[in-house]
Design an enzyme around this catalytic site. Sequence first.
Site, short mmCIF file in Angstrom:
data_model
loop_
_atom_site.label_atom_id
_atom_site.label_comp_id
_atom_site.label_asym_id
_atom_site.label_seq_id
_atom_site.Cartn_x
_atom_site.Cartn_y
_atom_site.Cartn_z
CE LYS A 145 -3.98 -2.14 2.26
NZ LYS A 145 -3.50 -3.52 2.06
CB SER A 146 4.52 1.80 -0.10
OG SER A 146 4.87 1.11 1.07
CE LYS A 177 11.53 -3.98 6.24
NZ LYS A 177 10.67 -3.80 7.43
CG ASP A 202 10.31 -1.01 9.83
OD1 ASP A 202 9.45 -0.50 9.09
OD2 ASP A 202 11.08 -1.92 9.44
CB ALA A 238 14.36 -13.12 19.10
N GLY A 239 13.35 -11.90 15.79
CA GLY A 239 13.86 -11.77 14.43
C GLY A 239 14.16 -10.32 14.08
CB ALA A 276 9.95 -7.74 12.56
CG ASN A 319 12.43 -16.29 19.65
OD1 ASN A 319 11.54 -15.96 18.87
ND2 ASN A 319 13.50 -16.97 19.28
#
Length: 287
Positions: free
Chosen positions: A25-26, A75, A116, A142-143, A145, A165
């Site tokens: 939706k950016s 990323k 973010d 714990a990733g 994100a 986690n």
Amino acid sequence: MTDLFDFSSQSKRFAVIGNPIAHSKSPQIHQAFARQFTLTIEYQRTQVDPGGFHQAVSHFAAHGGSGLNITVPFKLEAFDWCSRLPNQLTERAGAAGAVNTIKFNKDGTALGDNTDGVGMLRDIEQNAGVEVSGKSLLVIGAGGAVRGILQPLIEAGAGEVCIVNRTVQKARDLASLFSNDDCRILASSYAQLDKRPFDIIINGTSASLGGDLPPLHNECIAEHSLAYDMMYASRPTVFMAWASGHGAGKSLDGLGMLVEQAAESFYIWHDKKPVTAPVLEEIRQLN
């Protein structure tokens, strides 16, 4: 690499890179922001095949592109690209270990940033009206994100952050990395998690996309709790439904985070701060 950039127009050009990308939706968000300032911009989605990230970014920069948003799974590659001199990274991108926004400068260099965490923080504090300062936070996962949001939460004055986690060592690694004298940072497995309520519970896993729940106990939730899912969908996620069903005072998805992080990217590129509330409402109606 598919959906190559179209450079036919003379207006400033922006894009979001990812795979998949058709759902993004950016473009609608950034065009809505641009209308607030009567700016004419181009913003498109560009799907990049695995292994094609560096080629795509170099192509975009060489043809006068002004800025890129980066989404999964690129990323970390964006962080690597922006780590190479003469490019630069912001402090928050360095802390996150990932880049979701690139600004291309007139001198041929690029700046990598990560919006973010600040996007989620603004959604929680401004849109939901919940202050982070002094609060106890349970962060699930714990990733990458989660790594991207921890520093802004700590800087906002969180009193305690507990990272839970499945692989507890990953949670311990993050707790050690973000160790801070002003914030108590803990790590736990699901089985060992304290049976007590938290003020804010953030689901930083993608479990909701598959209709799954992290194995939390119900004692995590209280009437004053905010349950926040970084994922979003056309209806409340399974995590939001679980939280509301067990008495959480508020439950939110990550659509507000998406809009707020986009607003920060817009500010980086244009030096203008858009009003996000009407855009969030517009995008939610499309969702």
